[in-house]
Design an enzyme around this catalytic site. Structure first.
Site, PDB file in Angstrom:
ATOM      1  N   VAL A  98       1.329   2.582   2.287  1.00 50.65           N
ATOM      2  CA  VAL A  98       0.413   1.679   2.989  1.00 50.65           C
ATOM      3  C   VAL A  98      -0.994   2.255   3.008  1.00 50.65           C
ATOM      4  O   VAL A  98      -1.848   1.787   3.760  1.00 50.65           O
ATOM      5  CB  VAL A  98       0.902   1.398   4.438  1.00 50.65           C
ATOM      6  CG1 VAL A  98       2.226   0.669   4.427  1.00 50.65           C
ATOM      7  CG2 VAL A  98       0.986   2.687   5.254  1.00 50.65           C
ATOM      8  N   ALA A  99      -1.246   3.263   2.188  1.00 49.20           N
ATOM      9  CA  ALA A  99      -2.534   3.951   2.183  1.00 49.20           C
ATOM     10  C   ALA A  99      -3.441   3.396   1.076  1.00 49.20           C
ATOM     11  O   ALA A  99      -4.088   2.368   1.261  1.00 49.20           O
ATOM     12  CB  ALA A  99      -2.322   5.450   2.029  1.00 49.20           C
ATOM     13  N   ARG A 100      -3.426   4.039  -0.070  1.00 53.16           N
ATOM     14  CA  ARG A 100      -4.194   3.616  -1.233  1.00 53.16           C
ATOM     15  C   ARG A 100      -3.340   3.833  -2.474  1.00 53.16           C
ATOM     16  O   ARG A 100      -2.596   4.813  -2.574  1.00 53.16           O
ATOM     17  CB  ARG A 100      -5.497   4.425  -1.372  1.00 53.16           C
ATOM     18  CG  ARG A 100      -6.500   4.165  -0.269  1.00 53.16           C
ATOM     19  CD  ARG A 100      -7.127   2.780  -0.428  1.00 53.16           C
ATOM     20  NE  ARG A 100      -8.061   2.473   0.631  1.00 53.16           N
ATOM     21  CZ  ARG A 100      -7.819   1.616   1.623  1.00 53.16           C
ATOM     22  NH1 ARG A 100      -6.660   1.004   1.696  1.00 53.16           N
ATOM     23  NH2 ARG A 100      -8.725   1.374   2.533  1.00 53.16           N
ATOM     24  N   ASP A 124       2.309  -1.716  -0.533  1.00 55.94           N
ATOM     25  CA  ASP A 124       1.274  -2.634  -0.070  1.00 55.94           C
ATOM     26  C   ASP A 124      -0.037  -2.398  -0.826  1.00 55.94           C
ATOM     27  O   ASP A 124      -0.983  -3.147  -0.664  1.00 55.94           O
ATOM     28  CB  ASP A 124       1.055  -2.440   1.440  1.00 55.94           C
ATOM     29  CG  ASP A 124       0.155  -3.499   2.047  1.00 55.94           C
ATOM     30  OD1 ASP A 124       0.422  -4.694   1.832  1.00 55.94           O
ATOM     31  OD2 ASP A 124      -0.815  -3.119   2.730  1.00 55.94           O
ATOM     32  N   GLU A 129      -5.677  -3.855  -7.897  1.00 55.11           N
ATOM     33  CA  GLU A 129      -5.342  -4.953  -6.972  1.00 55.11           C
ATOM     34  C   GLU A 129      -6.172  -6.173  -7.314  1.00 55.11           C
ATOM     35  O   GLU A 129      -7.366  -6.043  -7.549  1.00 55.11           O
ATOM     36  CB  GLU A 129      -5.579  -4.510  -5.536  1.00 55.11           C
ATOM     37  CG  GLU A 129      -4.606  -3.429  -5.111  1.00 55.11           C
ATOM     38  CD  GLU A 129      -4.804  -2.952  -3.684  1.00 55.11           C
ATOM     39  OE1 GLU A 129      -5.595  -3.548  -2.930  1.00 55.11           O
ATOM     40  OE2 GLU A 129      -4.155  -1.971  -3.315  1.00 55.11           O
ATOM     41  N   HIS A 148      -1.239  -6.330   0.135  1.00 52.30           N
ATOM     42  CA  HIS A 148      -2.289  -5.524   0.753  1.00 52.30           C
ATOM     43  C   HIS A 148      -3.113  -6.346   1.754  1.00 52.30           C
ATOM     44  O   HIS A 148      -4.330  -6.432   1.686  1.00 52.30           O
ATOM     45  CB  HIS A 148      -3.209  -4.899  -0.296  1.00 52.30           C
ATOM     46  CG  HIS A 148      -4.046  -3.787   0.275  1.00 52.30           C
ATOM     47  ND1 HIS A 148      -4.895  -3.050  -0.499  1.00 52.30           N
ATOM     48  CD2 HIS A 148      -4.167  -3.288   1.518  1.00 52.30           C
ATOM     49  CE1 HIS A 148      -5.518  -2.143   0.256  1.00 52.30           C
ATOM     50  NE2 HIS A 148      -5.083  -2.282   1.488  1.00 52.30           N
TER      51      HIS A 148
END
Length: 184
Positions: A98-100, A124, A129, A148
């Site tokens: 859930v970070a990068r 996510d 992206e 995301h």
């Protein structure tokens, strides 16, 4: 398909900052053991059972059933998790990012998932992206992909406004240490 019980598991959080602390609180409520890494180990959330310095993140990988990546993207964390790290994890473990996206080597993650080095992933964030339609991650049955957007709710704008006002007050009161979400 069967579910598991979080209360019998160990959840490792790489990056116990604001988000990692909240993850710790939530999963500990289910009875999970919580371990994590933190740059400053002098302040630790009550719900965290064990803390390691950030550079000892490999200890999380060898012990956790679920590894939650919640650290910031920095020069030190870019490419932090690759094939060598996936080999340290249990074959039954699940990676949650859930970070990068750039913190995890996405090609190595695909290989680890395809070859059973780890059991699954919930993602996510991605290298690119939105996740391209031709990404192999779409076709893996052991991957959950989300768009995301976990940060966006009907209250997001109100919370941003409150945060900006609080930080402005802290800054004008010459109290920069009280600023929330500072970039170090």
């Amino acid at each position: 398909m069967r579910g598991g019980e979080l209360g019998t598991k160990t959840v490792g959080i790489i990056g116990v900052g604001a988000i990692g602390s909240r993850v710790t609180e939530l999963v500990s409520a289910f009875g999970a053991e919580t371990i994590g890494t933190k740059r400053d180990t002098t302040t630790v959330p009550d719900a965290l059972d064990q803390v390691f310095p950030a550079d000892e993140y490999h200890k999380i990988l060898t012990q956790a059933d679920y590894v939650v990546v919640a650290c910031p993207l920095t020069d030190e964390t870019e490419g932090l998790l690759g094939i060598d790290e996936f080999r340290l994890m249990s074959r039954e473990s699940v990676l949650i990012n859930v970070a990068r996206g750039e913190i995890v080597d996405q090609d190595d993650l695909v290989r680890a998932l395809q070859h059973g080095l780890i059991d699954g992933a919930a993602l996510d964030v991605f290298d690119e992206e939105p996740l391209p339609p031709d990404s192999l991650l779409w076709d893996l049955s052991n991957v959950v992909v989300t768009p995301h957007m976990a940060w966006t709710t009907s209250k997001t704008t109100d919370r941003w406004a409150d945060l900006i006002a609080e930080n402005y007050d802290a800054l004008t009161a010459s109290s920069p240490k009280n600023i929330t979400n500072r970039v170090l």
